[in-house]
Design an enzyme around this catalytic site. Structure first.
Site, PDB file in Angstrom:
ATOM      1  N   LYS A 114      32.068   7.593 -21.799  1.00 18.89           N
ATOM      2  CA  LYS A 114      32.393   8.799 -21.027  1.00 18.89           C
ATOM      3  C   LYS A 114      31.984  10.030 -21.838  1.00 18.89           C
ATOM      4  CE  LYS A 114      36.280  10.328 -18.164  1.00 18.89           C
ATOM      5  NZ  LYS A 114      37.738  10.233 -18.007  1.00 18.89           N
TER       6      LYS A 114
HETATM    7  O1  G3P Z   1      40.133  11.640 -14.283  1.00 17.42           O
HETATM    8  C1  G3P Z   1      40.351  12.943 -14.695  1.00 17.42           C
HETATM    9  C2  G3P Z   1      41.782  13.175 -14.902  1.00 17.42           C
HETATM   10  O2  G3P Z   1      42.279  12.449 -15.971  1.00 17.42           O
HETATM   11  C3  G3P Z   1      42.225  14.555 -14.879  1.00 17.42           C
HETATM   12  O3  G3P Z   1      43.297  14.530 -14.056  1.00 17.42           O
HETATM   13  O4  G3P Z   1      45.397  15.295 -13.140  1.00 17.42           O
HETATM   14  O5  G3P Z   1      44.720  15.940 -15.482  1.00 17.42           O
HETATM   15  O6  G3P Z   1      43.564  16.938 -13.520  1.00 17.42           O
HETATM   16  P1  G3P Z   1      44.298  15.751 -14.063  1.00 17.42           P
END
Ligand code: G3P
Length: 218
Positions: A87
């Site tokens: 990633k």
């Molecule tokens: O996959 C991306 C993720 O981990 C971010 O999610 O909820 O932190 O915006 P969030």
């Protein structure tokens, strides 16, 4: 549509895997830290545990921000387990590294994508997955789902094989809307997957079937 779970929590991963609908896992440094997994050795051991739990792709994020560092780190991560996907952040060196890995046949997930132009670059660099963060766009009053639609159109126009991995999914409606828009994959918390089970008419209907069976067999 593939379902990935966006967590480093082993219990949540095991529960989604047991449900029989899990196609992979995405992690990031914040999700690792949330589970108290710190230090390079512990993080690598945790990736191994995740790979042992699931059958599909497991995204492991580099923390280097320069090309050479990303290549070294990514090669080390990819050598950990065949399920590991490297990633990479969508910065210039991340795109260069993506091209490097795609030329070597190593799977990549280009992350922190917030625009159609960024997604186009990731596809040009041969990314296996591109991760537009829909929830974080919604957080700043910008339509995250619109980005999924734009990327779908662009990729279909040119036959790009990069898979759209809707990330920063927060709830079941994100999952359903991404499915309608033709997102190849979604990654979200366990709640976004389990929430799809819920309908009151299912519960009412099942209770009635069971009660009627009981009446007929008592
Ligand atoms: O996959 C991306 C993720 O981990 C971010 O999610 O909820 O932190 O915006 P969030």
């Amino acid at each position: 549509m593939k379902f990935f779970i966006d967590t480093a929590n082993l219990d949540d991963i095991a529960e989604a895997q047991a449900l029989g609908v899990l196609d992979g896992v995405t992690t990031n440094p914040s999700l690792m830290a949330k589970e108290g997994i710190t230090g390079a050795d512990n993080i690598l051991a945790h990736y191994q545990k995740i790979c042992d739990l699931v059958d599909g792709d497991v995204s492991a994020e580099v923390i280097s921000t320069d090309f050479e560092g990303m290549v070294d780190e990514g090669e080390m991560l990819a050598s950990l387990h065949p399920q590991i996907v490297v990633k990479l952040p969508l910065i210039a060196d991340g795109i260069k590294a993506c091209k490097y890995f795609s030329d070597k046949g190593i799977k990549t997930n280009v992350t922190l994508v917030f625009s159609a132009g960024q997604a186009l670059l990731a596809a040009k660099a041969g990314a296996t997955y591109v991760s537009p963060f829909i929830g974080r766009l919604d957080d700043i009053s910008t339509d995250g789902l619109n980005l999924i639609a734009e990327i779908r159109q662009i990729y279909d126009n040119y036959g790009f094989e990069t898979q759209i991995l809707a990330a920063s999914v927060r709830h079941t409606m994100h999952v359903i809307d991404c499915a309608k828009l033709g997102s190849d994959v979604m990654t979200g918390p366990l709640s976004s997957i389990k929430g799809l089970l819920k309908h009151p008419l299912t519960d009412i209907g099942l209770a009635k079937f069971l009660a009627d069976y009981k009446k007929g067999n008592s």
